[in-house]
Design a protein around this motif. Structure first.
Motif, short mmCIF file in Angstrom:
data_model
loop_
_atom_site.label_atom_id
_atom_site.label_comp_id
_atom_site.label_asym_id
_atom_site.label_seq_id
_atom_site.Cartn_x
_atom_site.Cartn_y
_atom_site.Cartn_z
N LEU A 1 13.50 15.58 -29.13
CA LEU A 1 13.88 15.31 -27.75
C LEU A 1 13.52 16.55 -26.74
CD1 LEU A 1 17.07 13.02 -27.78
CD2 LEU A 1 14.54 12.13 -27.73
N GLN B 1 15.26 14.51 -21.71
CA GLN B 1 15.14 13.36 -22.71
C GLN B 1 16.76 13.37 -23.22
OE1 GLN B 1 12.05 13.93 -25.09
NE2 GLN B 1 10.94 12.20 -24.44
N GLU B 2 17.00 14.51 -23.98
CA GLU B 2 18.45 14.51 -24.45
C GLU B 2 19.57 14.20 -23.26
OE1 GLU B 2 20.99 17.09 -27.48
OE2 GLU B 2 18.78 17.66 -27.20
#
Length: 101
Positions: free
Chosen positions: A26, A30-31
């Motif tokens: 990721l 995104q994370e």
């Protein structure tokens, strides 16, 4: 938050098993989005084309399954019917609930 990260890791492992040819890592954005979603916050991710927005809700759905929490609803808005069909097929292959079309 450790439990959140553990469930993200399990979801990534599931995806890596289904996509044997490449390892999914990721990106920071995104994370962050997944962690916010798993913490119960609303998220609107405005990211460039090809950045990997789809993986955000895929990981979220899988991580929620790991948590065995209440029913989760993910609303995905897409202007492309073919993309919607691809995403439904992907989520179905991962044993996520198949939404109405």
């Amino acid at each position: 938050m450790a439990n959140v990260q553990e469930n993200i890791d399990k979801a990534l492992k599931t995806l890596n098993i289904n996509r044997e040819t490449r390892k999914i890592i990721l990106k920071e954005e995104q994370e962050t989005a997944v962690k916010e979603l798993l913490s119960g916050n609303d998220v609107m991710a405005i990211l460039p084309t090809g950045f990997g927005k789809s993986i955000i809700y895929t990981i979220f759905g899988l991580a929620k399954q790991e948590l065995r929490s209440a029913t989760t609803c993910v609303l995905i808005i897409s202007p492309l019917k073919s993309l919607i069909e691809d995403q439904i097929a992907e989520m179905t292959s991962l044993n996520c609930t198949n939404p109405p079309r």
